[in-house]
Design a protein around this motif. Structure first.
Motif, short mmCIF file in Angstrom:
data_model
loop_
_atom_site.label_atom_id
_atom_site.label_comp_id
_atom_site.label_asym_id
_atom_site.label_seq_id
_atom_site.Cartn_x
_atom_site.Cartn_y
_atom_site.Cartn_z
N LYS A 129 47.92 89.84 2.79
CA LYS A 129 48.91 90.90 2.70
C LYS A 129 50.33 90.34 2.69
CE LYS A 129 50.22 95.24 4.99
NZ LYS A 129 49.90 96.16 6.11
N THR A 130 50.60 89.39 3.60
CA THR A 130 51.93 88.78 3.67
C THR A 130 52.19 87.88 2.47
OG1 THR A 130 51.96 88.85 6.08
CG2 THR A 130 53.42 87.25 5.04
N ILE A 131 51.18 87.13 2.04
CA ILE A 131 51.35 86.25 0.87
C ILE A 131 51.66 87.08 -0.37
CG2 ILE A 131 50.16 84.63 -0.65
CD1 ILE A 131 48.55 83.72 1.83
N LEU A 132 50.97 88.22 -0.52
CA LEU A 132 51.20 89.12 -1.66
C LEU A 132 52.66 89.59 -1.66
CD1 LEU A 132 50.32 90.98 -4.01
CD2 LEU A 132 49.61 92.65 -2.27
N LYS A 133 53.14 90.07 -0.53
CA LYS A 133 54.52 90.58 -0.44
C LYS A 133 55.53 89.48 -0.77
CE LYS A 133 57.56 93.13 2.76
NZ LYS A 133 58.68 92.20 2.91
N ARG A 134 55.33 88.30 -0.20
CA ARG A 134 56.28 87.20 -0.43
C ARG A 134 56.25 86.72 -1.88
NH1 ARG A 134 54.94 83.76 5.09
NH2 ARG A 134 56.13 85.08 6.53
N THR A 135 55.08 86.73 -2.48
CA THR A 135 54.97 86.30 -3.88
C THR A 135 55.71 87.26 -4.79
OG1 THR A 135 52.81 85.29 -3.44
CG2 THR A 135 53.37 85.71 -5.73
N VAL A 136 55.53 88.56 -4.57
CA VAL A 136 56.26 89.55 -5.37
C VAL A 136 57.76 89.42 -5.13
CG1 VAL A 136 56.62 92.00 -5.82
CG2 VAL A 136 54.31 91.15 -5.41
N MET A 193 51.22 95.15 -13.26
CA MET A 193 50.90 95.11 -11.84
C MET A 193 52.00 95.90 -11.15
SD MET A 193 49.82 91.25 -10.83
CE MET A 193 48.42 90.42 -11.54
N ILE A 194 51.62 96.85 -10.31
CA ILE A 194 52.61 97.69 -9.64
C ILE A 194 52.48 97.48 -8.14
CG2 ILE A 194 53.50 100.02 -9.31
CD1 ILE A 194 51.98 100.78 -11.90
N TYR A 195 53.55 96.96 -7.52
CA TYR A 195 53.56 96.72 -6.08
C TYR A 195 54.46 97.75 -5.41
CZ TYR A 195 54.06 94.42 -1.57
OH TYR A 195 54.06 94.16 -0.21
N ILE A 196 54.00 98.28 -4.28
CA ILE A 196 54.75 99.29 -3.53
C ILE A 196 55.48 98.61 -2.38
CG2 ILE A 196 54.65 101.51 -2.33
CD1 ILE A 196 53.63 101.64 -5.23
N PHE A 197 56.80 98.47 -2.49
CA PHE A 197 57.58 97.86 -1.42
C PHE A 197 57.72 98.81 -0.23
CE2 PHE A 197 59.39 94.69 -4.46
CZ PHE A 197 59.13 93.56 -3.70
N LYS A 198 57.88 100.10 -0.53
CA LYS A 198 57.91 101.10 0.55
C LYS A 198 57.68 102.47 -0.05
CE LYS A 198 62.80 102.48 0.75
NZ LYS A 198 63.95 102.68 1.61
N GLY A 199 57.26 103.42 0.81
CA GLY A 199 57.02 104.79 0.35
C GLY A 199 55.55 105.16 0.37
N PHE A 250 55.21 81.60 -13.73
CA PHE A 250 53.84 81.67 -14.24
C PHE A 250 52.84 81.36 -13.13
CE2 PHE A 250 50.11 79.71 -16.31
CZ PHE A 250 49.68 80.81 -17.04
N PHE A 251 53.12 80.34 -12.33
CA PHE A 251 52.21 79.99 -11.23
C PHE A 251 52.24 81.05 -10.12
CE2 PHE A 251 52.67 75.61 -13.01
CZ PHE A 251 51.32 75.44 -13.32
N GLN A 252 53.37 81.70 -9.95
CA GLN A 252 53.44 82.82 -8.99
C GLN A 252 52.53 83.96 -9.46
OE1 GLN A 252 55.66 83.13 -6.00
NE2 GLN A 252 55.55 80.92 -6.30
N VAL A 253 52.57 84.25 -10.76
CA VAL A 253 51.72 85.31 -11.31
C VAL A 253 50.25 84.92 -11.17
CG1 VAL A 253 51.07 86.54 -13.42
CG2 VAL A 253 53.49 86.17 -12.89
N LEU A 254 49.92 83.66 -11.44
CA LEU A 254 48.54 83.21 -11.27
C LEU A 254 48.08 83.37 -9.82
CD1 LEU A 254 48.04 79.92 -13.35
CD2 LEU A 254 47.30 82.24 -13.90
N SER A 255 49.00 83.14 -8.87
CA SER A 255 48.62 83.28 -7.46
C SER A 255 48.29 84.73 -7.13
CB SER A 255 49.73 82.74 -6.55
OG SER A 255 50.84 83.61 -6.52
#
Length: 280
Positions: free
Chosen positions: A121-128, A31-37, A147-152
């Motif tokens: 969108k905010t939940i995704l950012k905070r989870t990562v 899973m690749i999350y873009i923090f900025k850019g 593990f539960f964070q990844v499941l979320s």
């Protein structure tokens, strides 16, 4: 080039103005999350613009790389099959109609950009961010918390994908979700998306299927398949990464001429003129 990983779960974050890897695949999932850019993500001959807040799913069958336009901070959440096998005792029995591996391999979730609205969108950012922060102090692969964070994250992906596939989240979502996922994954194999094949796969009547599809998706099955396939072909033509012959082969057309005639009949223009028209 296939990149390898032996730990069940690893987290990698870095910022760069030039992506350090050429086109490659993996032996693991990402899973690749873009923090900025911002820039372009090249995956399986498709080019998708990326920006802050985007999330991408990569499985072992995929080839990809990033063309960075503005310095980008990435977070790579990398895991293999053993990660979910080792934590099976923690997994809810009815978490999702599709397993995490099924979701990661779903081609429709790579053809379309995942659009996260608030509050997702905010939940995704905070989870990562939670996963990255925990990784600074502890081993993530052994942590039930992580593990539960990844499941979320998979829960967020399922909710977002249901929206862009026009599926209403309800008691009937399971059947509809399975059906649309099957169609999208097999759009490249004409013999598997014929009504007879689908009816057999889902153990329903062929005559019932057409009425069921139209009632649930508010469009005929034939039009849905035509529109979706055409959209994928358009995207490949405009990306310029594949020849018409390669696109024809991918979608099961008999040859280049067959695809050209199909495209021209629906779009009133041949593929080469269409590309020229949209690149001027």
């Amino acid at each position: 080039m296939k990149r390898k990983q032996f730990e069940p779960l690893e987290i990698d974050t870095f910022e760069t103005a030039v992506f350090p890897f050429p086109k490659h695949s993996h032996t693991y999932y990402e899973m690749i999350y873009i923090f900025k850019g911002c820039g372009n993500h090249h995956i399986n001959q498709i080019v998708i613009p990326y920006k802050t807040g985007d999330l991408y799913l990569i499985s072992p069958e995929d080839e990809h790389f990033f063309d960075i336009k503005k310095s980008t901070r990435f977070c790579f959440i990398k895991f293999n099959d053993s990660y979910f096998q080792n934590n099976r005792h923690l997994s809810p029995d009815n978490f999702s109609p599709a397993s995490p591996m099924d979701i990661m391999r779903n081609s429709s979730l790579k053809e379309e950009k995942l659009i996260f609205d608030e509050p997702c969108k905010t939940i995704l950012k905070r989870t990562v961010e939670n996963i990255v922060e925990y990784n600074k102090f502890n081993k993530v692969s052994d942590s039930p918390i992580i593990f539960f964070q990844v499941l979320s994250l998979f829960g967020l992906i399922r909710e977002v994908s249901a929206k862009f596939l026009n599926i209403k989240v309800s008691h009937d979502t399971l059947k509809k979700d399975d059906l649309i996922s099957y169609i999208h994954q097999n759009i490249y194999k004409p013999e598997l998306i014929r009504i007879a094949a689908i009816a057999k796969n889902f153990n329903i009547s062929e005559t019932y299927f057409g009425a069921y599809f139209k009632r649930n998706f508010e469009v005929s099955y034939r039009k849905y398949i035509t529109d979706y396939k055409l959209k994928l072909i358009e995207r490949r033509i405009l990306a310029g990464q594949m020849t018409i012959k390669q696109i024809a082969f991918e979608f099961g057309f008999t040859d280049e001429s067959h695809l050209t005639n199909y495209f021209k009949k629906l779009m009133k223009i041949n593929p080469s003129d269409y590309k020229l028209q949209h690149t001027l």
